[in-house]
Write an enzyme that holds these catalytic residues in place. Structure first.
Site, PDB file in Angstrom:
ATOM      1  N   THR A  79     -99.912 -37.792  86.644  1.00 17.26           N
ATOM      2  CA  THR A  79     -98.454 -37.660  86.779  1.00 17.26           C
ATOM      3  C   THR A  79     -98.085 -36.320  87.412  1.00 17.26           C
ATOM      4  O   THR A  79     -97.268 -36.263  88.346  1.00 17.26           O
ATOM      5  CB  THR A  79     -97.789 -37.741  85.385  1.00 17.26           C
ATOM      6  N   TRP A  81     -99.773 -34.381  89.289  1.00 17.54           N
ATOM      7  CA  TRP A  81    -100.186 -34.363  90.699  1.00 17.54           C
ATOM      8  C   TRP A  81     -99.184 -35.124  91.571  1.00 17.54           C
ATOM      9  O   TRP A  81     -98.674 -34.605  92.572  1.00 17.54           O
ATOM     10  CB  TRP A  81    -101.574 -35.015  90.794  1.00 17.54           C
ATOM     11  N   HIS A 141     -92.704 -42.724  81.680  1.00 21.11           N
ATOM     12  CA  HIS A 141     -93.898 -43.505  81.310  1.00 21.11           C
ATOM     13  C   HIS A 141     -93.454 -44.878  80.769  1.00 21.11           C
ATOM     14  O   HIS A 141     -94.276 -45.626  80.254  1.00 21.11           O
ATOM     15  CB  HIS A 141     -94.669 -42.815  80.189  1.00 21.11           C
ATOM     16  N   TYR A 229    -105.115 -43.564  90.855  1.00 26.17           N
ATOM     17  CA  TYR A 229    -105.575 -42.162  90.986  1.00 26.17           C
ATOM     18  C   TYR A 229    -106.820 -42.100  91.863  1.00 26.17           C
ATOM     19  O   TYR A 229    -106.935 -41.248  92.744  1.00 26.17           O
ATOM     20  CB  TYR A 229    -105.875 -41.649  89.572  1.00 26.17           C
ATOM     21  N   ARG A 295    -107.165 -30.149  83.767  1.00 24.55           N
ATOM     22  CA  ARG A 295    -108.466 -30.018  83.097  1.00 24.55           C
ATOM     23  C   ARG A 295    -109.549 -30.004  84.171  1.00 24.55           C
ATOM     24  O   ARG A 295    -109.961 -28.951  84.617  1.00 24.55           O
ATOM     25  CB  ARG A 295    -108.641 -31.154  82.078  1.00 24.55           C
ATOM     26  N   LYS A 296    -109.995 -31.189  84.612  1.00 27.36           N
ATOM     27  CA  LYS A 296    -111.030 -31.231  85.663  1.00 27.36           C
ATOM     28  C   LYS A 296    -110.500 -31.815  86.964  1.00 27.36           C
ATOM     29  O   LYS A 296    -110.928 -31.448  88.041  1.00 27.36           O
ATOM     30  CB  LYS A 296    -112.192 -32.095  85.201  1.00 27.36           C
TER      31      LYS A 296
HETATM   32  P1  A3P Z   1    -108.443 -34.812  83.614  1.00 30.59           P
HETATM   33  O1  A3P Z   1    -108.139 -34.611  82.167  1.00 30.59           O
HETATM   34  O2  A3P Z   1    -109.374 -35.973  83.842  1.00 30.59           O
HETATM   35  O3  A3P Z   1    -108.922 -33.595  84.301  1.00 30.59           O
HETATM   36  P2  A3P Z   1    -101.085 -36.310  83.787  1.00 30.59           P
HETATM   37  O4  A3P Z   1    -100.566 -35.384  84.819  1.00 30.59           O
HETATM   38  O5  A3P Z   1    -100.651 -37.722  83.960  1.00 30.59           O
HETATM   39  O6  A3P Z   1    -100.879 -35.772  82.425  1.00 30.59           O
HETATM   40  O7  A3P Z   1    -102.656 -36.403  84.040  1.00 30.59           O
HETATM   41  C1  A3P Z   1    -103.485 -35.296  83.811  1.00 30.59           C
HETATM   42  C2  A3P Z   1    -104.772 -35.526  84.562  1.00 30.59           C
HETATM   43  O8  A3P Z   1    -104.557 -35.302  85.960  1.00 30.59           O
HETATM   44  C3  A3P Z   1    -105.854 -34.547  84.141  1.00 30.59           C
HETATM   45  O9  A3P Z   1    -107.085 -35.222  84.341  1.00 30.59           O
HETATM   46  C4  A3P Z   1    -105.631 -33.427  85.137  1.00 30.59           C
HETATM   47  O10 A3P Z   1    -106.727 -32.550  85.272  1.00 30.59           O
HETATM   48  C5  A3P Z   1    -105.388 -34.230  86.398  1.00 30.59           C
HETATM   49  N1  A3P Z   1    -104.669 -33.462  87.418  1.00 30.59           N
HETATM   50  C6  A3P Z   1    -103.681 -32.559  87.259  1.00 30.59           C
HETATM   51  N2  A3P Z   1    -103.282 -32.065  88.432  1.00 30.59           N
HETATM   52  C7  A3P Z   1    -104.040 -32.656  89.378  1.00 30.59           C
HETATM   53  C8  A3P Z   1    -104.102 -32.533  90.795  1.00 30.59           C
HETATM   54  N3  A3P Z   1    -103.312 -31.704  91.447  1.00 30.59           N
HETATM   55  N4  A3P Z   1    -104.984 -33.327  91.451  1.00 30.59           N
HETATM   56  C9  A3P Z   1    -105.783 -34.178  90.790  1.00 30.59           C
HETATM   57  N5  A3P Z   1    -105.789 -34.321  89.438  1.00 30.59           N
HETATM   58  C10 A3P Z   1    -104.921 -33.567  88.738  1.00 30.59           C
END
Ligand code: A3P
Length: 329
Positions: A79, A81, A141, A229, A295-296
């Site tokens: 989200t 991203w 959501h 994603y 996170r990753k």
């Molecule tokens: P991981 O926990 O697998 O690393 P949301 O934004 O819906 O809460 O989702 C969070 C997930 O998106 C996390 O995944 C986060 O690291 C990843 N995320 C956040 N920013 C991102 C970006 N710019 N590009 C790709 N993934 C990203």
């Protein structure tokens, strides 16, 4: 000397409910939550009570406009991203992507693209949105069945983002443990896994959420853009251009030559966003550390956590639930 306790973050608060919400939850099925004490099942999906409050206010009052853009996601599917990508895309004339003072460099994407039910309609039963310039960008959501009537009636566009359920589960498990207060302890992966499989997650069951928007995107592709994603990760240029076309603001040849597509992807990248001061040290008004949303940012991290049995079990559920839909992960 008395040691003062740190205040409870807003996202954990369960008080300040309207009478309508109190009356509603007394009639709903209940389950133990991941971060908050309880989830309530409303219109087929599980919600913490605060979100439920936001959902019912939003259902009652949100008036969608024909050129609104609604980003709908399953939790932890990227989200943050997509919010940054959509913000940069839709504001590329106003805020040149190469500018040192681009809003994404000093604001968390959740501040720039607010959640309807988790922010606007939670803080205020009927917020005044008249000052927001169009095209308005909101996120939610909410499952398809729970969207406010005006979203269906207006010509607003829906961008839907979801993620491989195994990665979504691992991401959610880490996120929930970050949000839980120390005295609550952590949730084990085994418990998180069982709950995920049983559909008991925020805005779950996962499959019902995804299928609601999947079928709608097949029926009405001009209204709902369905995105994974993994696809965005694999072919970011392609999907950003598709998004721009869907939102009726395709990139011009001049923009392509000037590398605006690459610029948007760069400013929204995990590396860029996660290393900004605002995202490393800042907090959302609702109390979450901005860093919890980064996170990753990889595909396939589930391989480092799930056992062979877990994978088989989840794959089997996924196959059964998505059977005949044409959708897979
Ligand atoms: P991981 O926990 O697998 O690393 P949301 O934004 O819906 O809460 O989702 C969070 C997930 O998106 C996390 O995944 C986060 O690291 C990843 N995320 C956040 N920013 C991102 C970006 N710019 N590009 C790709 N993934 C990203």
């Amino acid at each position: 000397m008395q040691i003062s306790q740190p205040p409870i973050p807003k996202y954990l608060k369960q008080d300040e409910l309207t009478q309508e919400c109190e009356d509603l939850i007394s009639t709903l099925p209940i389950e133990t939550g991941w971060v908050t004490a309880n989830f309530y099942k409303y219109q087929g999906f599980w919600h913490p009570v605060r979100h439920l409050q936001g959902i019912i206010s939003c259902q009652k009052h949100f008036q969608s406009q024909h050129n609104d853009i609604l980003l709908v996601t399953t939790p932890k599917s990227g989200t943050t991203w997509l919010k940054s990508i959509l913000f940069a895309l839709m504001n590329r004339t106003k805020f040149s992507i190469s500018k040192k003072n681009h809003p994404l460099l000093s604001n968390n994407p959740h501040v720039l693209v607010p959640f309807l039910e988790v922010k606007l309609y939670l803080e205020n039963e009927n917020p005044d949105l008249s000052l927001i310039k169009s095209p308005r960008l909101f996120s939610t959501h909410m499952p398809y069945v729970s969207l406010p009537r005006s979203v269906h009636d207006s010509q607003c566009k829906i961008v839907y983002l979801c993620r491989n359920p195994k990665d979504a589960l691992i991401s959610l498990w880490f996120f929930a443990n970050k949000l839980r207060l120390e005295e609550m302890g952590t949730i084990s992966l085994e418990l998180a896994f069982d709950k995920f499989c049983a559909g008991v997650i925020m805005y779950g069951p996962f499959w019902d959420h995804v299928l609601g928007y999947w079928y709608e995107s097949l029926k009405n592709p001009d209204k709902v853009f369905f995105l994974k994603y993994e696809d965005m990760k694999e072919k970011p240029n392609l999907y950003l251009k598709k998004l721009a076309e869907f939102l009726e603001c395709p990139f011009s040849l001049k923009e392509e030559k000037e590398k605006v597509v690459e610029g948007i992807l760069d400013i929204s990248s995990f590396e860029k966003l996660s290393n900004l001061k605002v995202n490393k040290e800042g907090k959302l008004p609702s109390g979450e550390n901005c860093s919890a949303f980064f996170r990753k940012g990889e595909v396939g991290d589930w391989k480092n956590y799930l056992t062979k049995e877990m994978v088989e079990h989840l794959d089997k559920i996924c196959k059964e639930k998505l059977h005949g839909s044409g959708l897979d992960f």
